[in-house]
Design an enzyme around this catalytic site. Structure first.
Site, PDB file in Angstrom:
ATOM      1  N   LYS A  12       0.863  -1.193   0.000  1.00 28.79           N
ATOM      2  CA  LYS A  12       0.000   0.000   0.000  1.00 28.79           C
ATOM      3  C   LYS A  12       0.889   1.230   0.000  1.00 28.79           C
ATOM      4  O   LYS A  12       1.752   1.391   0.859  1.00 28.79           O
ATOM      5  CB  LYS A  12      -0.900   0.006   1.241  1.00 28.79           C
ATOM      6  CG  LYS A  12      -1.974   1.074   1.189  1.00 28.79           C
ATOM      7  CD  LYS A  12      -3.007   0.809   0.090  1.00 28.79           C
ATOM      8  CE  LYS A  12      -4.195   0.034   0.611  1.00 28.79           C
ATOM      9  NZ  LYS A  12      -5.102  -0.389  -0.487  1.00 28.79           N
ATOM     10  N   THR A  57      -3.020  -5.488   0.576  1.00 25.40           N
ATOM     11  CA  THR A  57      -2.499  -4.120   0.770  1.00 25.40           C
ATOM     12  C   THR A  57      -3.402  -3.369   1.746  1.00 25.40           C
ATOM     13  O   THR A  57      -2.946  -2.508   2.485  1.00 25.40           O
ATOM     14  CB  THR A  57      -2.395  -3.364  -0.567  1.00 25.40           C
ATOM     15  OG1 THR A  57      -3.695  -3.051  -1.052  1.00 25.40           O
ATOM     16  CG2 THR A  57      -1.632  -4.169  -1.607  1.00 25.40           C
ATOM     17  N   ARG A 179      27.969  34.363  -8.623  1.00 22.03           N
ATOM     18  CA  ARG A 179      26.623  34.034  -9.106  1.00 22.03           C
ATOM     19  C   ARG A 179      25.775  33.575  -7.925  1.00 22.03           C
ATOM     20  O   ARG A 179      26.294  33.321  -6.827  1.00 22.03           O
ATOM     21  CB  ARG A 179      26.685  32.922 -10.161  1.00 22.03           C
ATOM     22  CG  ARG A 179      27.156  31.593  -9.605  1.00 22.03           C
ATOM     23  CD  ARG A 179      27.059  30.436 -10.596  1.00 22.03           C
ATOM     24  NE  ARG A 179      27.430  29.176  -9.935  1.00 22.03           N
ATOM     25  CZ  ARG A 179      27.321  27.979 -10.465  1.00 22.03           C
ATOM     26  NH1 ARG A 179      26.879  27.853 -11.713  1.00 22.03           N
ATOM     27  NH2 ARG A 179      27.658  26.901  -9.795  1.00 22.03           N
ATOM     28  N   GLN A 222      28.911  20.647  -7.920  1.00 20.89           N
ATOM     29  CA  GLN A 222      29.564  19.352  -7.679  1.00 20.89           C
ATOM     30  C   GLN A 222      30.482  19.429  -6.455  1.00 20.89           C
ATOM     31  O   GLN A 222      30.479  18.545  -5.592  1.00 20.89           O
ATOM     32  CB  GLN A 222      30.402  18.946  -8.916  1.00 20.89           C
ATOM     33  CG  GLN A 222      29.605  18.477 -10.102  1.00 20.89           C
ATOM     34  CD  GLN A 222      29.234  19.572 -11.086  1.00 20.89           C
ATOM     35  OE1 GLN A 222      29.008  20.721 -10.707  1.00 20.89           O
ATOM     36  NE2 GLN A 222      29.120  19.216 -12.347  1.00 20.89           N
ATOM     37  N   HIS A 250      18.796  27.787 -11.683  1.00 20.88           N
ATOM     38  CA  HIS A 250      19.519  28.916 -12.281  1.00 20.88           C
ATOM     39  C   HIS A 250      18.828  30.245 -12.004  1.00 20.88           C
ATOM     40  O   HIS A 250      17.600  30.363 -12.113  1.00 20.88           O
ATOM     41  CB  HIS A 250      19.624  28.724 -13.797  1.00 20.88           C
ATOM     42  CG  HIS A 250      20.280  27.436 -14.193  1.00 20.88           C
ATOM     43  ND1 HIS A 250      21.555  27.096 -13.820  1.00 20.88           N
ATOM     44  CD2 HIS A 250      19.815  26.387 -14.929  1.00 20.88           C
ATOM     45  CE1 HIS A 250      21.862  25.900 -14.316  1.00 20.88           C
ATOM     46  NE2 HIS A 250      20.819  25.443 -14.986  1.00 20.88           N
TER      47      HIS A 250
END
Ligand SMILES: O=c1[nH]c(=O)c2[nH]c(=O)[nH]c2[nH]1
Length: 301
Positions: A12, A57, A179, A222, A250
């Site tokens: 479920k 379920t 940025r 990264q 972005h």
């Protein structure tokens, strides 16, 4: 033509279990989304239609609600381990159980300078998750716990650069030493064992992830993710590995020069799509065997 049943599981999905503790006037709330799935020797259910081995379920859903009352809801990892063990014991054909739980965080509404006793506001800083895989019976029982957080939306308004990247004839991206870096983080970490203070570990790892995001001067998403994962592994011996999935949300500087207006990093357009998707695993060299820990964890993590 020879055909057989391949990998399968059933259960479920997404039982929304809300448990209120009202032993005193100061109520407590645990708000969960519980999914269970059993795997094992369920060939007959599929190939002949005989459901004799199948714990419905519907029963799995009922058990999640009944256990919320009978056993209570503490750390979601403990609730998942209890449910998983129970489902295997209740279903002779089951070899494994996978319990996934998300917990939605609520905070008390501040009234007259104090958190209200029984009024709450959903808090916005991420959803706690766990995926627990329980296998075997009796002394052969093994359990794997992968916990994490999703929708942890974070942003740095400076302290982020991206330059020195590979270029070819299709590259138009300008190099930048300043940025916005923003993401909606998914992190999942695999515990090395189950003898863990789950709530403490979660709270500390969440704080550490946030602190590292803030501290690290980013040269790329990264590098930020690796630094966050490295810190978790250094400070949390109970964690064997950690995986991240991080959309690079972005923020593009708006060109206001047509209006004769300078824009030194002040007005941005938050782009919806497309987004970079940076995904990484940080793992100990001597990490324990993951077993079925990552079974049916969708996507990268
Ligand atoms: O942190 C980033 N990593 C990338 O791999 C990448 N690629 C890109 O266009 N911008 C970024 N930013």
């Amino acid at each position: 033509m020879a055909i057989h049943l391949g990998a399968n599981q059933y259960g479920k999905a997404e039982s929304r279990v809300v448990r209120i503790y009202r032993d005193t006037a100061r109520h407590q709330i645990r708000d969960l989304n519980v999914s269970s799935a059993l795997r094992g020797r369920f060939e007959d259910a599929h190939t002949t239609g005989d459901q004799g081995d199948v714990l419905p379920t519907d029963t799995q859903k009922n058990t999640a609600f009944a256990f919320a009352k009978e056993k209570g809801v503490g750390a979601i990892e403990d609730f998942a381990l209890t449910l998983g063990g129970h489902f295997i014991d209740a279903t002779p054909a089951a070899d494994g159980a996978r319990i996934e739980i998300e917990e939605y965080p609520w905070e008390r509404i501040p009234v007259d300078g104090a958190g209200h006793d029984h009024s709450f506001v959903r808090s916005g800083s991420g959803t706690r998750t766990t995926v627990v895989n329980v296998e075997g019976r009796g002394d052969d029982r093994t359990a794997y716990v992968v916990s994490g957080i999703r929708d942890l939306v974070v942003l740095k308004s400076t302290g982020s650069e991206f330059h020195g990247f590979l270029k070819d004839k299709y590259t138009t991206l300008a190099e930048t030493d300043d940025r916005i870096l923003a993401t909606s983080l998914v992190a999942r970490w695999r515990y090395d064992h189950t003898d863990v203070d789950w709530d403490k570990s979660y709270d500390e790892i969440k704080s550490l992830l946030l602190e590292q995001f803030a501290r690290i001067h980013s040269l790329a998403l990264q590098q930020t993710l690796y630094g966050m994962g490295e810190a978790v592994l250094q400070q949390h011996p109970e964690v064997a590995e950690i995986k991240f999935s991080a959309p690079n949300k972005h923020h593009f500087l708006v060109d206001l020069s047509p209006f004769g207006v300078e824009n030194p990093g002040e007005v941005f357009i938050a782009a919806d799509r497309p987004y970079g998707l940076i995904e990484a695993t940080v793992v100990r060299d001597d990490a324990s065997d993951p077993g079925s820990a990552w079974l049916a964890v969708p996507g990268f993590c």
